[in-house]
Design a protein around this motif. Structure first.
Motif, PDB file in Angstrom:
ATOM      1  N   GLN A 199      19.303  34.485  72.349  1.00  0.00           N
ATOM      2  CA  GLN A 199      20.405  34.695  73.276  1.00  0.00           C
ATOM      3  C   GLN A 199      20.192  35.995  74.041  1.00  0.00           C
ATOM      4  O   GLN A 199      20.023  37.059  73.452  1.00  0.00           O
ATOM      5  CB  GLN A 199      21.739  34.748  72.518  1.00  0.00           C
ATOM      6  CG  GLN A 199      22.938  34.920  73.418  1.00  0.00           C
ATOM      7  CD  GLN A 199      24.251  34.818  72.653  1.00  0.00           C
ATOM      8  OE1 GLN A 199      24.281  34.291  71.547  1.00  0.00           O
ATOM      9  NE2 GLN A 199      25.323  35.326  73.234  1.00  0.00           N
ATOM     10  N   THR A 220      18.088  35.019  67.143  1.00  0.00           N
ATOM     11  CA  THR A 220      18.248  34.007  68.191  1.00  0.00           C
ATOM     12  C   THR A 220      17.713  34.543  69.519  1.00  0.00           C
ATOM     13  O   THR A 220      17.478  35.747  69.674  1.00  0.00           O
ATOM     14  CB  THR A 220      19.725  33.627  68.362  1.00  0.00           C
ATOM     15  OG1 THR A 220      20.449  34.779  68.798  1.00  0.00           O
ATOM     16  CG2 THR A 220      20.308  33.136  67.046  1.00  0.00           C
ATOM     17  N   THR A 246      22.835  37.670  63.825  1.00  0.00           N
ATOM     18  CA  THR A 246      21.950  36.834  64.658  1.00  0.00           C
ATOM     19  C   THR A 246      21.191  37.643  65.698  1.00  0.00           C
ATOM     20  O   THR A 246      20.352  37.089  66.411  1.00  0.00           O
ATOM     21  CB  THR A 246      22.774  35.754  65.376  1.00  0.00           C
ATOM     22  OG1 THR A 246      23.688  36.380  66.282  1.00  0.00           O
ATOM     23  CG2 THR A 246      23.574  34.917  64.378  1.00  0.00           C
TER      24      THR A 246
END
Length: 427
Positions: A221, A219, A215
């Motif tokens: 994040q 993403t 990820t």
């Protein structure tokens, strides 16, 4: 056969669980041969290391309950032997997991579970040039990372440096912060997070991607980042990352499982005596904490959570002050009193019961048993240790008051009482 093939395919496609179980309760300490009691000192240091690793809290060893327990470290030991590290003798210790967890509970400290996130570490060192540090590289920074990670119980995985690693990611990707190739190169390792470290002299800069490699770059994040300087920069970095995961995953367990006894003290006639007694009890090495269960008249009952056996507490408590032991009592909770029933209600209940039995007999060929008396509840009794407080009652100091000085019209003193005031008046 088709179902078996689907099962195998499902197992292959499932992501690997990367959480690593850390051995929290073992430590190995180099013996200080110059110390008078080297083994005693090593046991204390080993227990401190285990407490910090199990709790995730670097300040746990300053907790008052823990400090008492450190003086009784032998009762937490499960195994002990000698070893060698770098030609120096070491003491290898294994501590009892239930005892350590109970201690953390009594001290109201968190427990960081043994199943912990595994971090893949991409380390780039800049010396004459920049190089990626592989699993078996000769690197002082790598040695410090691994050593402190072991102390804190932080699982690390280093890339092996084979053909796939070398071709999968470049030094420029790691140093420049290009996360897409870093994430792709990390996917071959079953880890939970990726840590990129750039070391330059006594300075380290790091970025932690707390997410699965697949990820990273996909993403949004945000990563964690930081920098440290000094000879212990790598150690500080591991401490900061360990603190982050401990705060994220550690839990505080209630101390219901700790051994406790009830103790009652009588003849406590004033608040000063009560607080003196309470403070003295808390200082005992056998006591973890106190709960006040009941205060009635001049008596107080404590629930005392113990760090050692009740016998040791009994020996210590007589040394906290002017105390005399009395005969212990049994705490028998009162049975619930039955509700008063009027004669009319009792007769109605009897008639209803008789009608019910008659119906049962009419509807069944056999009536085996009719319960006529309710089962009495079982009330557990508990022993209470009783002591008499024999301290002197507190007497508040009385402020000395100076008597007034009477002076006649000519200024002469009529009544003398306070010499210093009189002398001042005469002057």
């Amino acid at each position: 056969m088709r179902h078996l093939a689907l099962l195998v395919l499902g197992l292959v496609t499932l992501p690997a669980m990367a959480l690593t179980n850390v051995d929290l309760y073992r430590s190995e300490i180099v013996l200080d041969q110059t110390a008078e009691k080297a083994d005693d000192q090593a046991r204390v240091e080993g227990m401190k290391e285990v407490i910090v690793r199990a709790s995730g809290d670097r300040n746990a060893v300053t907790n008052e309950v823990v400090r008492k327990a450190l003086r009784q470290n032998t009762q937490y030991l499960a195994q002990i032997s000698y070893g060698q590290v770098g030609g120096e003798q070491t003491l290898k210790m294994g501590f009892s997991a239930p005892h350590i967890r109970s201690l953390l509970s009594q001290a109201q400290l968190p427990v960081w579970p043994a199943a912990r996130a595994n971090l893949l570490v991409w380390l780039v060192e800049e010396k004459a040039d920049r190089n990626i540090v592989w699993e078996h590289s000769d690197s002082q920074v790598l040695s410090l990372l691994k050593s402190q990670a072991t102390v804190r119980g932080l699982p690390l995985t280093m890339p092996v440096g084979d053909f796939d690693d070398i071709t999968g990611v470049a030094v420029s990707d790691l140093w420049g912060g290009f996360i897409q190739p870093v994430g792709e190169a990390s996917q071959r390792y079953p880890v939970d997070a990726v840590l990129v470290v750039k070391a330059q002299g006594n300075s380290v800069r790091w970025t932690l991607y707390d997410q699965k490699p697949a990820t990273i770059g996909i993403t949004r994040q945000a990563p964690l980042s930081g920098s440290n300087n000094g000879a212990d920069a790598a150690t500080k970095m591991i401490d900061q990352i360990s603190d982050y995961y401990a705060k994220k995953n550690a839990v505080v367990i209630a101390n219901e499982s700790s051994e406790a006894i009830k103790v009652r003290f009588t003849e406590l006639d004033d608040a000063v005596g009560f607080f003196t007694l309470e403070n003295n009890l808390k200082k005992l090495s056998s006591v973890a904490s106190l709960d006040i269960l009941k205060i009635q008249g001049n008596e107080v009952t404590f629930n005392v959570h113990l760090l050692s056996s009740p016998e040791e507490f009994k020996q210590e408590v007589l040394r906290v002050g002017p105390i005399a032991q009395l005969e212990s009592v049994v705490d028998q909770p009162a049975l619930p009193q039955p509700e008063a029933v009027s004669p009319e209600d009792a007769a109605l209940d009897v008639n209803q019961e008789v009608d019910g039995v008659a119906n049962d007999v009419a509807n069944n060929d056999e009536l085996t048993e009719i319960a006529t008396e309710p089962t009495a509840p079982v009330i557990e009794s508990e022993m209470i240790l009783v002591y008499e407080w024999q301290g002197q009652p507190y007497v508040a100091p009385v402020a000395e008051q100076e008597e007034a000085i009477e002076v006649d019209a000519s200024g002469d003193i009529v009544e003398e009482s306070a010499p210093d005031v009189i002398e001042a008046a005469e002057q």
